[in-house]
Design an enzyme around this catalytic site. Structure first.
Site, PDB file in Angstrom:
ATOM      1  N   ASP A   7      -0.376  -7.521   1.689  1.00 56.68           N
ATOM      2  CA  ASP A   7       0.150  -6.153   1.673  1.00 56.68           C
ATOM      3  C   ASP A   7       1.671  -6.218   1.796  1.00 56.68           C
ATOM      4  O   ASP A   7       2.249  -5.935   2.842  1.00 56.68           O
ATOM      5  CB  ASP A   7      -0.473  -5.357   2.818  1.00 56.68           C
ATOM      6  CG  ASP A   7      -0.151  -3.872   2.761  1.00 56.68           C
ATOM      7  OD1 ASP A   7       0.439  -3.433   1.746  1.00 56.68           O
ATOM      8  OD2 ASP A   7      -0.497  -3.158   3.716  1.00 56.68           O
ATOM      9  N   SER A  65       4.068   2.917   8.029  1.00 51.42           N
ATOM     10  CA  SER A  65       3.678   1.865   7.086  1.00 51.42           C
ATOM     11  C   SER A  65       4.878   1.296   6.340  1.00 51.42           C
ATOM     12  O   SER A  65       5.787   2.034   5.948  1.00 51.42           O
ATOM     13  CB  SER A  65       2.687   2.418   6.067  1.00 51.42           C
ATOM     14  OG  SER A  65       1.427   2.634   6.641  1.00 51.42           O
ATOM     15  N   HIS A 105       0.814  -1.222   0.000  1.00 52.51           N
ATOM     16  CA  HIS A 105       0.000   0.000   0.000  1.00 52.51           C
ATOM     17  C   HIS A 105       0.846   1.271   0.000  1.00 52.51           C
ATOM     18  O   HIS A 105       0.320   2.365  -0.198  1.00 52.51           O
ATOM     19  CB  HIS A 105      -0.988  -0.006   1.180  1.00 52.51           C
ATOM     20  CG  HIS A 105      -0.412   0.396   2.492  1.00 52.51           C
ATOM     21  ND1 HIS A 105       0.013  -0.515   3.435  1.00 52.51           N
ATOM     22  CD2 HIS A 105      -0.205   1.616   3.039  1.00 52.51           C
ATOM     23  CE1 HIS A 105       0.447   0.132   4.502  1.00 52.51           C
ATOM     24  NE2 HIS A 105       0.329   1.428   4.281  1.00 52.51           N
TER      25      HIS A 105
END
Length: 269
Positions: free
Chosen positions: A121, A216, A73
């Site tokens: 992911d 992230s 992502h």
């Protein structure tokens, strides 16, 4: 022959991974703390170019001289990326740090940005040039395929993400101690429910410390019995209610579920 050489290289690399020259300060500080400089030497800053400047967007982990592990992502096909290595303070020039262009991006084929809770992911970034390892730039160890950490196993999330929901963005690398939440608990209705899959790992959920925006793609670092640090998770998602929400632990891609995929990508690229 090529496969044999690759496996030999991976094994050789594994012998010199997860053992920082400057060991991290492992404490139980509530709310996170500044990391010891270069104590997580596989931590990278994924940066994108905009109007002639570079901006931090995600974390990542150096797992081979030419390869960085991050979250799918974090990747946008319209952006140009580079990787900052050997960094502590992102806003000052630091001796021994590097910025290396990304020459290839491989996103897991089953990743769907509209359905993040379905998992997968994960992405690999190939560096334009292999990096030489130093006291400030070292490789992460990966766990054996299929490894599942027990409930309450202590790990550390690291990154340059926000210090709290809507909070300040730090200049220097932060670390936070998180306890693993097992799948049975994390997938219960009072926690994440069906949003969590077995290909993920949960950690935190105490309402005090978690990953947050900007973390992230970065690692969940867990120490093995031999003292080496292994990257067991890739920061994937958290609650829309806030970064430090009670019973909504940070959710990570479980690296041990993707060891075969990682090795295949590296072998074929």
């Amino acid at each position: 022959m090529i496969r044999t050489l690759l496996l030999s290289t991976l094994v050789a690399g594994a012998l010199s991974c997860g053992d920082p020259t400057y060991p991290p300060y492992v404490t139980r500080v509530v709310g996170g703390e500044e990391a010891r400089p270069n104590s997580w030497p596989w931590q990278v800053s994924l940066q994108y170019s905009s109007n002639g400047k570079w901006y931090h967007t995600c974390g990542g982990s150096l797992i081979a001289n030419s390869w960085v592990l991050t979250a799918a992502h974090c990747i946008s096909s319209s952006r140009t990326y580079r990787v900052g290595l050997g960094r502590h303070n992102l806003y000052v020039a630091e001796s021994g740090s590097l910025a290396v262009s990304v020459s290839k991006i491989v996103v897991h084929k089953d990743w769907n940005s509209n359905q993040i809770s379905k998992g997968n992911d994960i992405a690999l970034l190939k560096l334009a040039n292999p990096v030489s390892l130093t006291d400030k730039i070292q490789l992460a160890c990966l766990p054996p395929a299929g490894t599942i950490l027990p409930n309450n196993y202590p790990c550390y999330v690291t990154g340059w993400g926000r210090l709290q929901t809507n909070g300040a963005v730090p200049d220097v690398l932060q670390q936070g101690r998180l306890l693993v939440v097992d799948y049975a608990t994390c997938s219960s209705s009072a926690w994440w429910g069906s949003s969590v899959k077995t290909s993920m790992i949960c950690a935190g959920g105490d309402g005090v410390i978690s990953s947050c925006n900007g973390d992230s793609g970065g690692p969940l670092n867990c120490q093995a019995s031999d003292g080496r640090w292994q990257v067991h998770g890739i920061v994937s998602f958290g609650s829309r209610l806030g970064c430090n929400y009670y019973h909504k632990p940070s959710v990570f891609t479980r690296v041990s579920n993707y060891i075969d995929w990682i090795n295949s990508v590296i072998a074929n690229n």
